[in-house]
Enzyme design. Structure first.
Site, PDB file in Angstrom:
ATOM      1  N   LYS A 122       3.314  10.184   8.364  1.00 30.51           N
ATOM      2  CA  LYS A 122       2.637   9.586   9.555  1.00 30.51           C
ATOM      3  C   LYS A 122       3.248  10.094  10.610  1.00 30.51           C
ATOM      4  O   LYS A 122       3.046  11.086  11.250  1.00 30.51           O
ATOM      5  CB  LYS A 122       2.589   8.077   9.604  1.00 30.51           C
ATOM      6  CG  LYS A 122       1.766   7.478   8.692  1.00 30.51           C
ATOM      7  CD  LYS A 122       1.113   6.115   8.768  1.00 30.51           C
ATOM      8  CE  LYS A 122       0.139   5.586   7.667  1.00 30.51           C
ATOM      9  NZ  LYS A 122      -1.205   6.111   8.140  1.00 30.51           N
ATOM     10  N   PHE A 161       0.802  -1.301   0.127  1.00 35.15           N
ATOM     11  CA  PHE A 161       0.169   0.062   0.019  1.00 35.15           C
ATOM     12  C   PHE A 161       0.941   1.331   0.036  1.00 35.15           C
ATOM     13  O   PHE A 161       1.723   1.584   0.945  1.00 35.15           O
ATOM     14  CB  PHE A 161      -1.010  -0.085   1.385  1.00 35.15           C
ATOM     15  CG  PHE A 161      -1.882   1.197   1.253  1.00 35.15           C
ATOM     16  CD1 PHE A 161      -2.970   1.395   0.426  1.00 35.15           C
ATOM     17  CD2 PHE A 161      -1.369   2.175   1.859  1.00 35.15           C
ATOM     18  CE1 PHE A 161      -3.724   2.291   0.436  1.00 35.15           C
ATOM     19  CE2 PHE A 161      -2.381   3.514   1.959  1.00 35.15           C
ATOM     20  CZ  PHE A 161      -3.390   3.421   1.088  1.00 35.15           C
ATOM     21  N   ASP A 202       9.522   2.680   1.070  1.00 32.77           N
ATOM     22  CA  ASP A 202       8.275   3.288   1.629  1.00 32.77           C
ATOM     23  C   ASP A 202       8.303   3.060   3.340  1.00 32.77           C
ATOM     24  O   ASP A 202       7.875   2.057   3.841  1.00 32.77           O
ATOM     25  CB  ASP A 202       6.936   2.663   1.077  1.00 32.77           C
ATOM     26  CG  ASP A 202       5.617   3.242   1.832  1.00 32.77           C
ATOM     27  OD1 ASP A 202       5.632   4.005   2.736  1.00 32.77           O
ATOM     28  OD2 ASP A 202       4.547   3.102   0.842  1.00 32.77           O
TER      29      ASP A 202
END
Length: 394
Positions: A245, A129, A216
């Site tokens: 995040k 993702f 990522d």
């Protein structure tokens, strides 16, 4: 009371939080919840952390935004700090994880064109993702998320997770590859951990073919796995890192870091962001990094994560339907043998906030500030919820 004026993009839970402190949240009725979601791995310092509150308040009273038409001193300081922690050379700031990955994808394509490759291709992985923009959606390995948004973009080659031979096979047959984009731990994919030896072999393959190794680290970065970055468990150093995040402790900020040749690809006008790296977001990020260092939260993430996994394994030992308890640091997955999305509501009613991903994996990503009491409470409540659910279904 709900509003009908929001687009119907979220299946929101029937609760609204009005206050947070440390590892806890309170709803409108005053009920307290133990937070094991942390805004989906965002609130690294928990809620209302004094250092973060002070930094945001002082910066908001001084200068919130000026734009990247001018030097931004906080941004320069943050770039210096992140590069020192990661071994990278340069940083580009944006506002989210998908924007950080989008920057990495654009960087890789520009890098490929610079080498004379007409159709630069990036290798991506099943169950990954990377975001919901068109490029990151295409890179994501979930047909459920992609469905309805076709046509997707070209320029991506997909391989199975943790299969280095598949990477080598692509290398033999596709001479347009310029980079590999991969998560060190798949979050949405079900807390799937790449072995250190895989990353080492991947680094070797990338070096042999002149590819960029792009990680990522949107979810794994900034202490989530017990090191500053997930790749630091392996000793392998990538060429590009995407962050977001936990970086701002709850204030939106993302970053794309690069080193070596990759760090020199972007030039003025090739990429940009209106809000990216503004003084407010960078003040929050600097305060977050300082708190993680001074409060030894990397060590805390390792120790509390080990304690949670050990406690859950002990409490769920022999319970039919529990397939695995795994994770790194405070990024933990409990895999069941059946879909278990309904457990989110059951746990919420019991006063603990959890998340379910990949249909059958309970994802726990608590704040890095968890103490022994929170560990014990989380283990007891989650084990009880899982045990009751599986026994009732038997």
């Amino acid at each position: 009371m709900t509003t009908t004026h929001l687009m119907n993009t979220y299946a929101r839970q029937p609760v609204a939080f009005v206050r947070g402190e440390g590892a806890y949240l309170w709803d409108e009725a005053g009920k307290r919840y133990l937070d094991a979601v942390a805004g989906v791995a965002v609130n690294a310092l928990g809620h209302a952390h004094p250092r973060l509150v002070k930094a945001i308040t002082e910066q908001a009273a001084t200068l919130i935004h000026s734009s990247n038409l001018y030097r931004v001193l906080r941004q320069e300081a943050l770039a210096d700090k992140l590069c020192a922690l990661s071994g990278m050379d340069r940083a580009f700031f944006c506002n989210s994880g998908c924007e950080a990955n989008e920057a990495a994808i654009k960087l890789a394509r520009l890098y490929g064109h610079g080498k004379g490759i007409e159709l630069p291709t990036i290798i991506v992985v099943e169950k990954a993702f990377h975001g919901r923009t068109m490029a990151t959606l295409t890179a994501t390995g979930s047909r459920r998320i992609q469905a309805g948004f076709e046509p997707l973009l070209s320029g991506f080659a997909r391989v199975p997770f943790n299969d280095i031979e598949a990477i080598r096979h692509v290398a033999e047959h596709n001479k347009s590859v310029v980079a590999v984009l991969i998560e060190t731990v798949q979050g949405e994919g079900g807390i799937n951990i790449l072995p250190p030896e895989y990353l080492a072999e991947l680094r070797t393959v990338c070096d042999a073919h002149g590819w960029l190794l792009m990680l990522d680290e949107v979810q794994t970065g900034i202490g989530r796995t017990g090191t500053w970055f997930g790749f630091q468990h392996s000793g392998v150093v990538p060429d590009v890192i995407a962050l977001a995040k936990g970086l701002g402790g709850g204030v939106p900020i993302g970053a794309c870091l690069a080193r070596g040749a990759a760090a020199e690809v972007f030039t003025p006008g090739t990429h940009g962001s209106t809000f990216g790296g503004n003084p407010l977001a960078c003040a929050a990020a600097l305060a977050t990094l300082e708190a993680i260092e001074e409060e030894h939260l990397l060590d805390n993430a390792r120790l509390r994560g080990e304690a949670i996994r050990a406690g859950l394994r002990s409490a769920l030992d022999g319970v039919h339907g529990v397939l695995d308890v795994r994770g790194e640091g405070l990024m933990i997955g409990i895999e069941l043998d059946r879909p278990c999305a309904e457990l989110v509501g059951v746990a919420r009613d019991a006063g603990v906030l959890i998340n379910v991903t990949a249909d059958s994996v309970i994802r726990l990503v608590p704040p890095l500030i968890y103490g022994a009491d929170e560990v014990d409470m989380l283990v007891a409540k989650v084990a009880d919820v899982v045990r009751n659910y599986l026994q009732q279904a038997a």
